[in-house]
Design an enzyme around this catalytic site. Structure first.
Site, PDB file in Angstrom:
ATOM      1  N   LYS A   1      47.202 -34.653   2.211  1.00  9.20           N
ATOM      2  CA  LYS A   1      47.033 -34.339   0.797  1.00  9.20           C
ATOM      3  C   LYS A   1      45.911 -33.323   0.546  1.00  9.20           C
ATOM      4  O   LYS A   1      46.105 -32.355  -0.174  1.00  9.20           O
ATOM      5  CB  LYS A   1      46.636 -35.648   0.094  1.00  9.20           C
ATOM      6  CG  LYS A   1      47.271 -35.902  -1.189  1.00  9.20           C
ATOM      7  CD  LYS A   1      47.028 -37.336  -1.678  1.00  9.20           C
ATOM      8  CE  LYS A   1      46.154 -38.217  -0.874  1.00  9.20           C
ATOM      9  NZ  LYS A   1      44.814 -38.417  -1.342  1.00  9.20           N
TER      10      LYS A   1
ATOM     11  N   ARG B   1      44.933 -43.885  -8.434  1.00 12.68           N
ATOM     12  CA  ARG B   1      45.017 -44.758  -7.266  1.00 12.68           C
ATOM     13  C   ARG B   1      45.600 -46.128  -7.609  1.00 12.68           C
ATOM     14  O   ARG B   1      45.839 -46.925  -6.712  1.00 12.68           O
ATOM     15  CB  ARG B   1      43.625 -45.024  -6.694  1.00 12.68           C
ATOM     16  CG  ARG B   1      42.975 -43.892  -5.925  1.00 12.68           C
ATOM     17  CD  ARG B   1      43.609 -43.691  -4.566  1.00 12.68           C
ATOM     18  NE  ARG B   1      42.717 -43.659  -3.432  1.00 12.68           N
ATOM     19  CZ  ARG B   1      42.043 -42.594  -3.000  1.00 12.68           C
ATOM     20  NH1 ARG B   1      42.105 -41.464  -3.645  1.00 12.68           N
ATOM     21  NH2 ARG B   1      41.318 -42.687  -1.921  1.00 12.68           N
TER      22      ARG B   1
ATOM     23  N   ARG C   1      40.930 -37.134  12.773  1.00 10.41           N
ATOM     24  CA  ARG C   1      39.974 -36.606  11.801  1.00 10.41           C
ATOM     25  C   ARG C   1      38.607 -37.276  11.967  1.00 10.41           C
ATOM     26  O   ARG C   1      37.572 -36.624  11.822  1.00 10.41           O
ATOM     27  CB  ARG C   1      40.518 -36.873  10.394  1.00 10.41           C
ATOM     28  CG  ARG C   1      39.633 -36.359   9.296  1.00 10.41           C
ATOM     29  CD  ARG C   1      40.316 -36.458   7.959  1.00 10.41           C
ATOM     30  NE  ARG C   1      40.274 -37.807   7.430  1.00 10.41           N
ATOM     31  CZ  ARG C   1      40.903 -38.185   6.306  1.00 10.41           C
ATOM     32  NH1 ARG C   1      41.654 -37.347   5.649  1.00 10.41           N
ATOM     33  NH2 ARG C   1      40.797 -39.419   5.873  1.00 10.41           N
TER      34      ARG C   1
ATOM     35  N   ARG D   1      33.571 -39.258   9.085  1.00 14.97           N
ATOM     36  CA  ARG D   1      33.442 -39.924   7.785  1.00 14.97           C
ATOM     37  C   ARG D   1      33.275 -41.423   7.980  1.00 14.97           C
ATOM     38  O   ARG D   1      33.995 -42.030   8.762  1.00 14.97           O
ATOM     39  CB  ARG D   1      34.717 -39.678   6.953  1.00 14.97           C
ATOM     40  CG  ARG D   1      34.599 -38.538   5.992  1.00 14.97           C
ATOM     41  CD  ARG D   1      35.934 -38.211   5.358  1.00 14.97           C
ATOM     42  NE  ARG D   1      36.514 -39.287   4.573  1.00 14.97           N
ATOM     43  CZ  ARG D   1      37.524 -39.117   3.723  1.00 14.97           C
ATOM     44  NH1 ARG D   1      38.042 -37.922   3.541  1.00 14.97           N
ATOM     45  NH2 ARG D   1      38.016 -40.136   3.058  1.00 14.97           N
TER      46      ARG D   1
ATOM     47  N   ARG E   1      41.852 -49.122   3.829  1.00 13.31           N
ATOM     48  CA  ARG E   1      42.329 -48.054   2.923  1.00 13.31           C
ATOM     49  C   ARG E   1      43.852 -47.995   2.908  1.00 13.31           C
ATOM     50  O   ARG E   1      44.462 -47.774   1.863  1.00 13.31           O
ATOM     51  CB  ARG E   1      41.733 -46.707   3.336  1.00 13.31           C
ATOM     52  CG  ARG E   1      40.275 -46.586   2.920  1.00 13.31           C
ATOM     53  CD  ARG E   1      39.566 -45.475   3.667  1.00 13.31           C
ATOM     54  NE  ARG E   1      40.116 -44.174   3.374  1.00 13.31           N
ATOM     55  CZ  ARG E   1      40.127 -43.169   4.238  1.00 13.31           C
ATOM     56  NH1 ARG E   1      39.640 -43.319   5.453  1.00 13.31           N
ATOM     57  NH2 ARG E   1      40.608 -42.013   3.892  1.00 13.31           N
TER      58      ARG E   1
HETATM   59  P1  AMP Z   1      39.666 -39.858  -0.633  1.00  8.66           P
HETATM   60  O1  AMP Z   1      38.828 -38.713  -0.208  1.00  8.66           O
HETATM   61  O2  AMP Z   1      40.627 -39.513  -1.753  1.00  8.66           O
HETATM   62  O3  AMP Z   1      40.369 -40.530   0.521  1.00  8.66           O
HETATM   63  O4  AMP Z   1      38.686 -40.943  -1.255  1.00  8.66           O
HETATM   64  C1  AMP Z   1      37.655 -41.531  -0.491  1.00  8.66           C
HETATM   65  C2  AMP Z   1      37.176 -42.806  -1.163  1.00  8.66           C
HETATM   66  O5  AMP Z   1      36.661 -42.493  -2.468  1.00  8.66           O
HETATM   67  C3  AMP Z   1      38.257 -43.835  -1.427  1.00  8.66           C
HETATM   68  O6  AMP Z   1      38.514 -44.657  -0.293  1.00  8.66           O
HETATM   69  C4  AMP Z   1      37.629 -44.635  -2.572  1.00  8.66           C
HETATM   70  O7  AMP Z   1      36.592 -45.462  -2.115  1.00  8.66           O
HETATM   71  C5  AMP Z   1      36.977 -43.532  -3.386  1.00  8.66           C
HETATM   72  N1  AMP Z   1      37.934 -42.980  -4.384  1.00  8.66           N
HETATM   73  C6  AMP Z   1      38.478 -41.734  -4.420  1.00  8.66           C
HETATM   74  N2  AMP Z   1      39.288 -41.584  -5.470  1.00  8.66           N
HETATM   75  C7  AMP Z   1      39.284 -42.768  -6.120  1.00  8.66           C
HETATM   76  C8  AMP Z   1      39.938 -43.263  -7.277  1.00  8.66           C
HETATM   77  N3  AMP Z   1      40.809 -42.512  -7.965  1.00  8.66           N
HETATM   78  N4  AMP Z   1      39.674 -44.554  -7.651  1.00  8.66           N
HETATM   79  C9  AMP Z   1      38.818 -45.320  -6.974  1.00  8.66           C
HETATM   80  N5  AMP Z   1      38.175 -44.935  -5.867  1.00  8.66           N
HETATM   81  C10 AMP Z   1      38.400 -43.656  -5.428  1.00  8.66           C
END
Ligand code: AMP
Length: 189
Positions: free
Chosen positions: A13, A88, A127, A133, A144
């Site tokens: 994504k 989400r 990754r 990360r 996740r």
């Molecule tokens: P991502 O980079 O999109 O995988 O997001 C990394 C982390 O940020 C996620 O595992 C959540 O802890 C937090 N996060 C990102 N977007 C959201 C969202 N829309 N709602 C809640 N937590 C989020």
């Protein structure tokens, strides 16, 4: 172009969002990136979010919505956006509809990048080696993926029922997947 990009962690994504940003000349807005920036800056919100993110859980809807709203008010988002990582869960999907209606900027289409779970785990492991990360640790990744299946998959159904969803196969080269996304967007118009 106002696009919502959906896909599990590891679906590609973020990579495709960057390329779509270049293609459509609209900002790539990633709620994960906004949160990581708040963590790096050591803001009170970032301090609050860090442990939740490291464990692979969702940060509270209120925090993420207010960050997103603030970002959408920047003038560069006037002509659209590629939204990555939001919504989400179903509450966020309704909140997004309400927010975009208020801004008089309804979304054009939601595109889901589909990748089978075994490949997701493999890609995230790759990754993790490159980026390190905290939430790419095996426990956090498992969590996740669970959160995605439990809370985010219903968002895909929500957009499908509203006739706003297009799904693309996320297995292939970056160029192939991009071409599929662009074709799906063109077909949705
Ligand atoms: P991502 O980079 O999109 O995988 O997001 C990394 C982390 O940020 C996620 O595992 C959540 O802890 C937090 N996060 C990102 N977007 C959201 C969202 N829309 N709602 C809640 N937590 C989020």
């Amino acid at each position: 172009m106002r696009l919502v990009l959906l896909g599990a962690p590891g679906s590609g994504k973020g990579t495709q969002a960057t390329r779509l940003r270049d293609h459509f000349k609209v900002p790539h807005i990633s709620t994960g990136d906004l949160l990581r920036a708040a963590v790096a800056a050591g803001t009170p919100l970032g301090l609050k979010a860090k442990a939740v993110m490291d464990a692979g859980c969702l940060v509270s809807d209120d925090i993420v919505l207010s960050m997103l709203e603030e970002r959408l008010h920047h003038p560069d988002a006037d002509n659209g956006f590629i939204l990555d990582g939001y919504p989400r869960n179903l509450a966020q999907a309704s909140a997004l509809d309400a927010l975009l209606a208020r801004l008089e900027q309804p979304m054009d289409v939601a595109v889901q990048i589909d990748v089978n779970p075994e490949l997701l785990v493999e890609r995230i492991a790759g990754r993790a080696k490159l980026e390190g990360r905290a939430d790419d640790s095996p426990d956090a990744v498992r969590h996740r993926l669970h959160v995605y299946a439990d809370q985010t998959a219903p968002v895909v159904d929500y957009y499908r029922e509203l006739g706003r969803l297009r799904c693309v196969d996320g297995v292939g080269s970056m160029d192939e997947v991009l071409a599929r996304i662009l074709a799906a967007i063109a077909a949705a118009k």
